[in-house]
Enzyme design. Structure first.
Site, short mmCIF file in Angstrom:
data_model
loop_
_atom_site.label_atom_id
_atom_site.label_comp_id
_atom_site.label_asym_id
_atom_site.label_seq_id
_atom_site.Cartn_x
_atom_site.Cartn_y
_atom_site.Cartn_z
N ARG A 165 0.82 -1.23 0.00
CA ARG A 165 0.00 0.00 0.00
C ARG A 165 0.85 1.27 0.00
O ARG A 165 0.44 2.29 0.56
CB ARG A 165 -0.93 0.03 1.22
N SER A 239 -11.06 0.20 2.12
CA SER A 239 -10.41 0.00 3.42
C SER A 239 -9.98 1.35 3.96
O SER A 239 -9.21 2.07 3.31
CB SER A 239 -9.16 -0.88 3.28
N GLU A 335 -5.64 4.59 5.56
CA GLU A 335 -5.17 4.27 4.21
C GLU A 335 -5.42 5.38 3.20
O GLU A 335 -4.52 5.75 2.45
CB GLU A 335 -5.80 2.95 3.75
N1 EPU Z 1 -10.74 -10.28 8.99
C1 EPU Z 1 -11.48 -10.35 10.17
N2 EPU Z 1 -12.40 -9.38 10.38
C2 EPU Z 1 -12.61 -8.35 9.49
C3 EPU Z 1 -11.86 -8.28 8.32
C4 EPU Z 1 -10.92 -9.27 8.10
O1 EPU Z 1 -11.33 -11.24 10.99
O2 EPU Z 1 -13.48 -7.52 9.77
C5 EPU Z 1 -9.79 -11.36 8.73
C6 EPU Z 1 -10.33 -12.31 7.68
O3 EPU Z 1 -11.10 -13.31 8.22
C7 EPU Z 1 -9.07 -12.84 7.06
C8 EPU Z 1 -8.09 -11.67 7.17
O4 EPU Z 1 -8.63 -10.81 8.17
O5 EPU Z 1 -8.55 -13.89 7.79
C9 EPU Z 1 -7.93 -10.91 5.85
O6 EPU Z 1 -9.21 -10.44 5.44
P1 EPU Z 1 -9.55 -10.06 3.91
O7 EPU Z 1 -9.15 -11.16 3.02
O8 EPU Z 1 -10.97 -9.61 3.87
O9 EPU Z 1 -8.59 -8.88 3.59
P2 EPU Z 1 -8.14 -7.59 4.39
O10 EPU Z 1 -6.70 -7.77 4.76
O11 EPU Z 1 -9.08 -7.27 5.47
C10 EPU Z 1 -7.19 -6.46 2.23
C11 EPU Z 1 -7.29 -5.16 1.48
C12 EPU Z 1 -8.59 -5.08 0.70
C13 EPU Z 1 -8.66 -6.27 -0.24
C14 EPU Z 1 -8.54 -7.56 0.57
C15 EPU Z 1 -8.50 -8.80 -0.27
C16 EPU Z 1 -5.99 -3.59 2.79
C17 EPU Z 1 -6.00 -2.35 3.60
N3 EPU Z 1 -7.18 -4.02 2.38
O12 EPU Z 1 -8.22 -6.47 3.23
O13 EPU Z 1 -8.54 -3.88 -0.07
O14 EPU Z 1 -9.84 -6.27 -0.99
O15 EPU Z 1 -7.31 -7.53 1.34
O16 EPU Z 1 -7.26 -8.92 -0.85
O17 EPU Z 1 -4.93 -4.12 2.50
C18 EPU Z 1 -9.19 -1.59 -0.17
O18 EPU Z 1 -7.99 -1.32 -0.14
O19 EPU Z 1 -10.06 -0.72 -0.26
C19 EPU Z 1 -9.60 -2.99 -0.05
C20 EPU Z 1 -10.87 -3.34 0.08
#
Ligand code: EPU
Length: 342
Positions: A165, A239, A335
């Site tokens: 990021r 995010s 972010e």
């Molecule tokens: N998780 C939770 N609770 C939550 C959210 C996530 O427990 O409320 C856990 C999930 O269960 C999983 C892990 O965290 O084990 C990762 O969750 P997820 O795959 O949803 O991804 P994220 O790390 O929360 C990032 C990006 C997203 C992107 C997703 C998928 C960032 C800041 N965000 O989210 O990007 O879609 O990965 O790759 O890195 C964005 O930047 O606007 C965005 C949506």
């Protein structure tokens, strides 16, 4: 080139907050960008460059300068060989249209970044990434207007200093370059395992075993529609928090104190903490703080349900950051970029 005055920033950003921009204009060509920039600079008017407005937040005071929206088009195959196709894309193209076209051409490398709002030119700024891909992996080079030398320069991938990021465009060189095109090298190979956890889970659930670019695009689009709010319907900037990066010594302590904590090893002793998990564990998910709703599908996303001002957003943000810090001793970061309150 029309220059508009007093345009509300809430109409230009998907978070739907922010006072008036004193001036607003769109650049459809690098030449227009040059002319608008130089004119503003000559008159001592500050400039803030906007893509789709989906990863920025604006202040109530608005912006006493020129908001410049980049609308430069283009989608041109510039090289093609047995294994890959290289495409030069105008910064103003809608990112998801670019992904769709690449998928239609059966090219791999950006299909997992389907359904992300925003423009192609904004994608390198925050090194856009999702479901196991990030733009740093396919971006060969980009062209940018250098506001110091007033010329178009080519920056190679390594020049952009991409990390999670992050890039020079929101770091050491913030404000210097305006991206006018990006060049991506996409593969002719089919997508292949290992896939990002939730993507693989979707494939398992739907008994999908044959993987094409279109299959991945469809799966990611479905997962996103399920977990993430559509900014056209529910105002947000995606995010709102980055996943925090911590060192292994800190990770050890966190794991001992909170055995359920979720984290991913990034290599060289760094771990990416699932910050959505941290926020969820504190009971924020589904709550509304100062008019900002913590998204049920993923707690990293804040939705502007009824916030009256940037101050409301900041109050909600600071409450969440403070509670995460007090409980986990981890400092989480916002972010989206901020349009400075000038
Ligand atoms: N998780 C939770 N609770 C939550 C959210 C996530 O427990 O409320 C856990 C999930 O269960 C999983 C892990 O965290 O084990 C990762 O969750 P997820 O795959 O949803 O991804 P994220 O790390 O929360 C990032 C990006 C997203 C992107 C997703 C998928 C960032 C800041 N965000 O989210 O990007 O879609 O990965 O790759 O890195 C964005 O930047 O606007 C965005 C949506």
């Amino acid at each position: 080139m029309d220059i508009h005055t007093n345009i509300p920033l809430k109409s230009l950003t998907t978070m739907k907050l922010g006072g008036p921009a004193k001036y607003f204009a769109e650049a459809h060509t690098p030449q227009e960008l040059h002319d608008l920039y130089l004119d503003a600079q000559t008159k001592n008017v500050p400039v803030f460059v906007l893509g789709g407005g989906s990863n920025v937040v604006a202040h109530d005071e608005g912006y006493q300068g020129l908001i410049l929206r980049i609308k430069i088009p283009g989608f041109e195959v510039i090289a093609d060989d047995l294994n890959s196709t290289t495409i030069k894309i105008g910064a103003g193209e809608i990112w998801d249209d670019v992904v769709k076209r690449a998928v239609d051409m059966r090219l791999s490398g950006i299909e997992a970044m389907s359904a992300i709002p925003g423009t192609a030119g904004a994608a390198p700024v925050q090194n856009v990434g999702a479901y196991g891909q990030e733009i740093a992996e396919t971006l060969i080079s980009l062209e940018a207007y250098d506001t110091q030398t007033h010329s178009i320069v080519t920056l190679q991938n390594a020049d952009c200093e991409f990390s999670y990021r992050h890039s020079i465009f929101r770091g050491s060189q913030q404000g210097r370059y305006v991206i006018t095109s990006i060049t991506l090298q996409l593969s002719k190979n089919l997508p292949a395992a290992p896939f990002y956890d939730s993507l693989q889970a979707y494939f398992d659930e739907h008994a999908i075993t044959v993987f094409t670019q279109q299959v991945v695009r469809d799966a990611v689009s479905a997962i996103r529609a399920d977990k993430l709010p559509d900014p056209k319907v529910r105002p947000s900037a995606g995010s709102f928090f980055k996943n925090a990066l911590v060192e292994s010594w800190q990770m050890d302590g966190l794991r001992q104190a909170h055995p359920d904590i979720k984290a991913y090893e990034m290599g060289n002793g760094t771990y990416k903490l699932a910050t959505g998990w941290l926020i969820e564990s504190l009971g924020f998910k589904g709550q509304t703080l100062h008019g900002m709703h913590v998204n049920e599908g993923n707690a990293l996303v804040l939705i502007n349900e009824s916030a009256a001002s940037y101050a409301d957003l900041a109050a909600a943000r600071d409450e969440i950051i403070g509670k995460v810090r007090d409980t986990y001793q981890v400092l989480i970061e916002q972010e989206p970029l901020e349009i400075p309150a000038l």
